[in-house]
Design a protein around this motif. Sequence first.
Motif, mmCIF file in Angstrom:
data_model
loop_
_atom_site.group_PDB
_atom_site.id
_atom_site.type_symbol
_atom_site.label_atom_id
_atom_site.label_comp_id
_atom_site.label_asym_id
_atom_site.label_seq_id
_atom_site.Cartn_x
_atom_site.Cartn_y
_atom_site.Cartn_z
ATOM 1 N N LEU A 106 8.715 2.633 5.735
ATOM 2 C CA LEU A 106 7.965 1.378 5.722
ATOM 3 C C LEU A 106 7.239 1.182 7.058
ATOM 4 O O LEU A 106 7.786 1.479 8.110
ATOM 5 C CB LEU A 106 8.968 0.255 5.474
ATOM 6 C CG LEU A 106 8.509 -1.185 5.404
ATOM 7 C CD1 LEU A 106 9.435 -1.958 4.469
ATOM 8 C CD2 LEU A 106 8.491 -1.848 6.751
ATOM 9 N N LEU A 107 6.012 0.711 6.945
ATOM 10 C CA LEU A 107 5.226 0.405 8.144
ATOM 11 C C LEU A 107 4.585 -0.967 7.960
ATOM 12 O O LEU A 107 3.805 -1.169 7.023
ATOM 13 C CB LEU A 107 4.134 1.476 8.340
ATOM 14 C CG LEU A 107 3.203 1.300 9.533
ATOM 15 C CD1 LEU A 107 3.944 1.502 10.845
ATOM 16 C CD2 LEU A 107 2.044 2.276 9.441
ATOM 17 N N GLU A 108 4.953 -1.912 8.811
ATOM 18 C CA GLU A 108 4.405 -3.277 8.687
ATOM 19 C C GLU A 108 2.983 -3.323 9.215
ATOM 20 O O GLU A 108 2.656 -2.647 10.169
ATOM 21 C CB GLU A 108 5.257 -4.271 9.477
ATOM 22 C CG GLU A 108 6.645 -4.479 8.893
ATOM 23 C CD GLU A 108 6.652 -5.257 7.582
ATOM 24 O OE1 GLU A 108 5.577 -5.720 7.132
ATOM 25 O OE2 GLU A 108 7.743 -5.387 7.010
ATOM 26 N N THR A 134 -4.616 -3.374 5.915
ATOM 27 C CA THR A 134 -3.666 -4.148 6.725
ATOM 28 C C THR A 134 -2.403 -4.461 5.916
ATOM 29 O O THR A 134 -1.475 -5.091 6.425
ATOM 30 C CB THR A 134 -4.294 -5.482 7.189
ATOM 31 O OG1 THR A 134 -4.753 -6.175 6.031
ATOM 32 C CG2 THR A 134 -5.451 -5.253 8.137
ATOM 33 N N LEU A 135 -2.375 -4.016 4.644
ATOM 34 C CA LEU A 135 -1.179 -4.262 3.834
ATOM 35 C C LEU A 135 0.003 -3.477 4.391
ATOM 36 O O LEU A 135 -0.179 -2.464 5.077
ATOM 37 C CB LEU A 135 -1.422 -3.802 2.392
ATOM 38 C CG LEU A 135 -2.441 -4.579 1.566
ATOM 39 C CD1 LEU A 135 -2.611 -3.900 0.196
ATOM 40 C CD2 LEU A 135 -2.020 -6.025 1.388
ATOM 41 N N GLN A 136 1.196 -3.931 4.041
ATOM 42 C CA GLN A 136 2.378 -3.155 4.407
ATOM 43 C C GLN A 136 2.310 -1.786 3.724
ATOM 44 O O GLN A 136 1.952 -1.701 2.543
ATOM 45 C CB GLN A 136 3.643 -3.885 3.941
ATOM 46 C CG GLN A 136 4.915 -3.201 4.380
ATOM 47 C CD GLN A 136 6.124 -3.752 3.644
ATOM 48 O OE1 GLN A 136 6.499 -3.273 2.574
ATOM 49 N NE2 GLN A 136 6.728 -4.781 4.204
ATOM 50 N N LYS A 137 2.622 -0.728 4.451
ATOM 51 C CA LYS A 137 2.580 0.640 3.890
ATOM 52 C C LYS A 137 3.992 1.097 3.546
ATOM 53 O O LYS A 137 4.929 0.822 4.313
ATOM 54 C CB LYS A 137 2.010 1.644 4.898
ATOM 55 C CG LYS A 137 0.832 1.193 5.717
ATOM 56 C CD LYS A 137 -0.445 1.270 4.961
ATOM 57 C CE LYS A 137 -1.645 0.816 5.730
ATOM 58 N NZ LYS A 137 -1.535 -0.306 6.621
ATOM 59 N N ARG A 138 4.090 1.806 2.453
ATOM 60 C CA ARG A 138 5.379 2.448 2.125
ATOM 61 C C ARG A 138 5.093 3.864 1.655
ATOM 62 O O ARG A 138 4.005 4.162 1.162
ATOM 63 C CB ARG A 138 6.121 1.661 1.052
ATOM 64 C CG ARG A 138 6.589 0.326 1.558
ATOM 65 C CD ARG A 138 7.579 -0.294 0.616
ATOM 66 N NE ARG A 138 7.892 -1.653 1.039
ATOM 67 C CZ ARG A 138 8.942 -2.323 0.644
ATOM 68 N NH1 ARG A 138 9.806 -1.793 -0.176
ATOM 69 N NH2 ARG A 138 9.148 -3.554 1.064
ATOM 70 N N PHE A 139 6.123 4.669 1.763
ATOM 71 C CA PHE A 139 5.943 6.082 1.496
ATOM 72 C C PHE A 139 7.315 6.675 1.185
ATOM 73 O O PHE A 139 8.277 6.384 1.892
ATOM 74 C CB PHE A 139 5.367 6.716 2.775
ATOM 75 C CG PHE A 139 4.856 8.103 2.618
ATOM 76 C CD1 PHE A 139 3.810 8.386 1.774
ATOM 77 C CD2 PHE A 139 5.409 9.141 3.358
ATOM 78 C CE1 PHE A 139 3.319 9.675 1.646
ATOM 79 C CE2 PHE A 139 4.919 10.431 3.243
ATOM 80 C CZ PHE A 139 3.879 10.700 2.380
ATOM 81 N N PHE A 145 0.883 -1.174 0.000
ATOM 82 C CA PHE A 145 0.000 0.000 0.000
ATOM 83 C C PHE A 145 0.920 1.224 0.000
ATOM 84 O O PHE A 145 1.521 1.559 1.021
ATOM 85 C CB PHE A 145 -0.854 -0.043 1.273
ATOM 86 C CG PHE A 145 -1.961 0.957 1.340
ATOM 87 C CD1 PHE A 145 -3.264 0.600 1.013
ATOM 88 C CD2 PHE A 145 -1.732 2.257 1.789
ATOM 89 C CE1 PHE A 145 -4.308 1.520 1.097
ATOM 90 C CE2 PHE A 145 -2.765 3.169 1.878
ATOM 91 C CZ PHE A 145 -4.052 2.791 1.537
ATOM 92 N N TRP A 146 1.068 1.834 -1.173
ATOM 93 C CA TRP A 146 1.958 2.994 -1.308
ATOM 94 C C TRP A 146 1.184 4.273 -1.035
ATOM 95 O O TRP A 146 0.235 4.595 -1.760
ATOM 96 C CB TRP A 146 2.528 3.074 -2.719
ATOM 97 C CG TRP A 146 3.639 2.113 -2.973
ATOM 98 C CD1 TRP A 146 3.529 0.863 -3.513
ATOM 99 C CD2 TRP A 146 5.027 2.311 -2.691
ATOM 100 N NE1 TRP A 146 4.755 0.272 -3.582
ATOM 101 C CE2 TRP A 146 5.700 1.150 -3.088
ATOM 102 C CE3 TRP A 146 5.765 3.373 -2.140
ATOM 103 C CZ2 TRP A 146 7.066 0.998 -2.953
ATOM 104 C CZ3 TRP A 146 7.130 3.233 -2.014
ATOM 105 C CH2 TRP A 146 7.779 2.050 -2.413
ATOM 106 N N LEU A 147 1.587 4.992 -0.006
ATOM 107 C CA LEU A 147 1.035 6.321 0.203
ATOM 108 C C LEU A 147 1.846 7.248 -0.686
ATOM 109 O O LEU A 147 3.051 7.042 -0.870
ATOM 110 C CB LEU A 147 1.154 6.698 1.674
ATOM 111 C CG LEU A 147 0.235 5.822 2.540
ATOM 112 C CD1 LEU A 147 0.742 5.724 3.955
ATOM 113 C CD2 LEU A 147 -1.179 6.353 2.503
ATOM 114 N N ASP A 148 1.198 8.246 -1.264
ATOM 115 C CA ASP A 148 1.947 9.045 -2.231
ATOM 116 C C ASP A 148 1.961 10.523 -1.852
ATOM 117 O O ASP A 148 2.775 10.956 -1.054
ATOM 118 C CB ASP A 148 1.370 8.795 -3.627
ATOM 119 C CG ASP A 148 2.237 9.357 -4.714
ATOM 120 O OD1 ASP A 148 3.376 9.759 -4.407
ATOM 121 O OD2 ASP A 148 1.798 9.422 -5.864
#
Length: 141
Positions: free
Chosen positions: A139-141, A102-107, A73-76
């Motif tokens: 990254l956020l797990e 609940t997916l891993q987040k990245r930014f 889940f990419w935050l942009d």
Amino acid sequence: MIRLATLNDLDEVVRIHKATINNMKNPYKLFKIIIKKGNCYVYADPEVRGAITFDINRMQNPYNKDYGRQKIFWLDQLIIDPTHQGKGLGSKLMVYMIQKSTLQKRFVCNLDLIEYYKGFGFIVHDIVTINQRDQAIMLLE
Ligand SMILES: CC(C)(COP(=O)(O)OP(=O)(O)OC[C@H]1O[C@@H](n2cnc3c(N)ncnc32)[C@H](O)[C@@H]1OP(=O)(O)O)[C@@H](O)C(=O)NCCC(=O)NCCS
């Protein structure tokens, strides 16, 4: 206060983007696609004060097209109208999006914002150079 963006919000979102990050050649076209896809949320009171966009894909690192198996889940774009910054609106949008999936987040963010995003639980996953500027992949797990 936080809701899915509609095309009625397009002008305001583009205006706020131009007043903040302003790093797109044709923000109107791009935000139109993002909003149509359902990938943009706004903070509105009811005037639009800020926005956040996201996308879901299997990319590990968008800057070297490194694909993996896991969906991410990419935050942009996180943008708050300059006259409304520092009032917690960016944090509200960020927390709302973190709780959405609940997916891993990245930014990807500028290095000066690392501490801000650490406050939401993100860790620094990587540092990449984009247009000769170092950026952090958080990254956020
Ligand atoms: C970064 C941004 C989204 C934060 O939203 P906001 O609503 O202003 O932030 P909040 O009110 O939730 O939080 C404020 C905190 O953010 C920190 N902060 C805001 N902008 C910052 C920056 N450029 N560098 C470091 N910290 C920053 C402040 O230190 C403040 O901390 P404090 O409360 O301890 O003083 C907003 O300032 C913005 O739109 N900036 C321009 C666009 C941008 O850089 N977006 C991020 C792309 S990676």
